[in-house]
Design a protein around this motif. Structure first.
Motif, PDB file in Angstrom:
ATOM      1  N   ARG A   1       3.397  -1.241   2.119  1.00  0.00           N
ATOM      2  CA  ARG A   1       3.890  -2.605   2.075  1.00  0.00           C
ATOM      3  C   ARG A   1       4.154  -3.087   3.496  1.00  0.00           C
ATOM      4  O   ARG A   1       4.723  -2.353   4.307  1.00  0.00           O
ATOM      5  N   THR A   2       3.784  -4.305   3.792  1.00  0.00           N
ATOM      6  CA  THR A   2       3.992  -4.862   5.131  1.00  0.00           C
ATOM      7  C   THR A   2       5.219  -5.765   5.122  1.00  0.00           C
ATOM      8  O   THR A   2       5.337  -6.653   4.274  1.00  0.00           O
ATOM      9  N   VAL A   3       6.118  -5.536   6.067  1.00  0.00           N
ATOM     10  CA  VAL A   3       7.330  -6.337   6.228  1.00  0.00           C
ATOM     11  C   VAL A   3       7.244  -7.053   7.562  1.00  0.00           C
ATOM     12  O   VAL A   3       7.144  -6.420   8.617  1.00  0.00           O
TER      13      VAL A   3
ATOM     14  N   TYR B   1       6.373   1.566   4.240  1.00  0.00           N
ATOM     15  CA  TYR B   1       6.413   0.225   4.813  1.00  0.00           C
ATOM     16  C   TYR B   1       5.822   0.231   6.226  1.00  0.00           C
ATOM     17  O   TYR B   1       6.007   1.183   6.988  1.00  0.00           O
TER      18      TYR B   1
ATOM     19  N   ASP C   1       3.896  -8.622   2.765  1.00  0.00           N
ATOM     20  CA  ASP C   1       4.410  -8.573   1.393  1.00  0.00           C
ATOM     21  C   ASP C   1       5.841  -9.088   1.331  1.00  0.00           C
ATOM     22  O   ASP C   1       6.270  -9.635   0.319  1.00  0.00           O
ATOM     23  N   THR C   2       6.575  -8.869   2.426  1.00  0.00           N
ATOM     24  CA  THR C   2       7.956  -9.335   2.537  1.00  0.00           C
ATOM     25  C   THR C   2       8.134  -9.982   3.903  1.00  0.00           C
ATOM     26  O   THR C   2       7.712  -9.415   4.915  1.00  0.00           O
TER      27      THR C   2
ATOM     28  N   ALA D   1       4.352 -13.492  -1.318  1.00  0.00           N
ATOM     29  CA  ALA D   1       5.263 -12.724  -0.477  1.00  0.00           C
ATOM     30  C   ALA D   1       6.705 -13.003  -0.865  1.00  0.00           C
ATOM     31  O   ALA D   1       7.058 -14.102  -1.304  1.00  0.00           O
TER      32      ALA D   1
ATOM     33  N   ASP E   1      11.899  -1.378  -4.856  1.00  0.00           N
ATOM     34  CA  ASP E   1      10.503  -1.061  -4.538  1.00  0.00           C
ATOM     35  C   ASP E   1      10.160   0.395  -4.829  1.00  0.00           C
ATOM     36  O   ASP E   1       9.090   0.695  -5.376  1.00  0.00           O
TER      37      ASP E   1
ATOM     38  N   SER F   1       5.828   4.319  -7.248  1.00  0.00           N
ATOM     39  CA  SER F   1       5.840   4.838  -5.901  1.00  0.00           C
ATOM     40  C   SER F   1       5.063   6.140  -5.796  1.00  0.00           C
ATOM     41  O   SER F   1       4.820   6.626  -4.714  1.00  0.00           O
TER      42      SER F   1
END
Length: 318
Positions: free
Chosen positions: A2-4, A35, A68-69, A97, A171, A318
């Motif tokens: 996941r990309t923050v 992440y 994603d966030t 997002a 998550d 996960s």
């Protein structure tokens, strides 16, 4: 992975910036990182901070395209939201997002218009001003964070840490968040209201605090019937004095605080054990499954079964 994307700005506090980068960046240390955390700014390069040093930001707002966030870890109340950032937030949100405003970052969320007709949480000291500035949003100062799924906002710095851990729990599951909280030497989950942090009388550390003693006693006896008179005797006080002192200390009544502790214990048992709801109701002092379901839904906004299922799903995913 996941990309923050964490949005920085000139003059940002390094401490505010460190909260999401620490939480999301530290998950999975020693193993695959779930992440990827990218700090970005409208104008990449050197940004000044009030801490006496500058920070170098390599990424621009194009980072939001694949995030994603999106986290706005702070903001200045009198700082306008640029059209470029507003557009980037709207585009990211439309793509699916999750938009997160931590502490005064909720001001940027409110200014974007994404929360119009909905609620945001912010620091209790800024809530009234935020409500006046953006009457289209409902401002809450009675929660540590507000999670609407696509829009998440939190109260002050410590609550921002709580909020990020909450997102990790959602998550990746409770176990991952608990291990992370343990590594950071902080609580994996805090429930309750910001009311407990509005300035009240706090005893000197050297003093024996009878209210704290009574709170510790109650937490170790959650499965037992706790009547107010008996609880007051633990603090060596009358019922009336105990109730008044407890409210001064915590911002809530003893009964309200006790229900929150029982609901929080039930939440942990639902996440970490396979015990039946009936057994958990007994162990947490609710007595019956009906009582547990009623209070759990009232406090946490969901049923015990739905809460357990959501964390089982998180672990599977996960």
């Amino acid at each position: 992975m996941r990309t923050v994307a964490v949005v920085a700005f000139d003059g940002i506090s390094p401490f505010h910036l460190s909260v999401p980068t620490l939480v999301f960046g530290r998950v999975g240390v020693g193993g695959p990182a779930p992440y990827r955390v990218d700090v970005c700014a409208e104008q990449p390069g050197s940004l000044c901070t009030p801490a006496g040093f500058d920070i170098d930001v390599r990424h621009g707002l194009e980072t939001l395209v694949h995030a994603d966030t999106v986290v706005i870890p702070s903001w200045e109340r009198d700082m306008p939201l640029s059209e470029d950032l507003r557009t980037a937030l709207h585009d990211a949100h439309a793509r699916g997002a999750r938009i997160v405003g931590l502490c005064l970052g909720s001001w940027a969320v409110a200014a974007s218009g994404l929360a119009d007709g909905r609620e945001v949480t912010t620091h209790w000291a800024a809530a009234a001003q935020l409500a006046r500035a953006y009457p289209a949003v409902r401002v809450r100062a009675d929660t540590l964070w507000s999670d609407l799924g696509d829009i998440v906002t939190s109260a002050g710095v410590a609550a921002a840490l709580d909020c990020c851990l909450h997102l990790v729990r959602g998550d990746l599951g409770s176990r991952e968040a608990t291990e992370l909280a343990r590594a950071m030497v902080t609580a994996p989950h805090r429930s309750g209201s910001q009311a407990q942090y509005i300035p009240v009388a706090v005893p000197d550390a050297a003093e024996d605090d009878p209210i704290e003693r009574a709170m510790v006693w109650a937490r170790t006896h959650l499965g037992d019937p706790i009547d107010l008179d008996g609880w007051a005797r633990v603090a060596l006080m009358s019922r009336r004095t105990f109730t008044r002192r407890f409210r001064d200390r915590t911002g809530s009544s003893p009964q309200q605080w006790l229900l929150l502790q029982r609901a929080d214990r039930a939440r942990l048992l639902l996440e970490s054990t396979g015990d039946t709801v009936e057994r958990i109701a007994t162990e947490t002092g609710f007595g019956t499954a009906v009582s547990l379901r009623h209070h759990f839904h009232r406090i946490l906004g969901t049923s015990p079964a739905a809460h357990r299922a959501s964390f089982q799903g998180s672990r599977i995913g996960s």
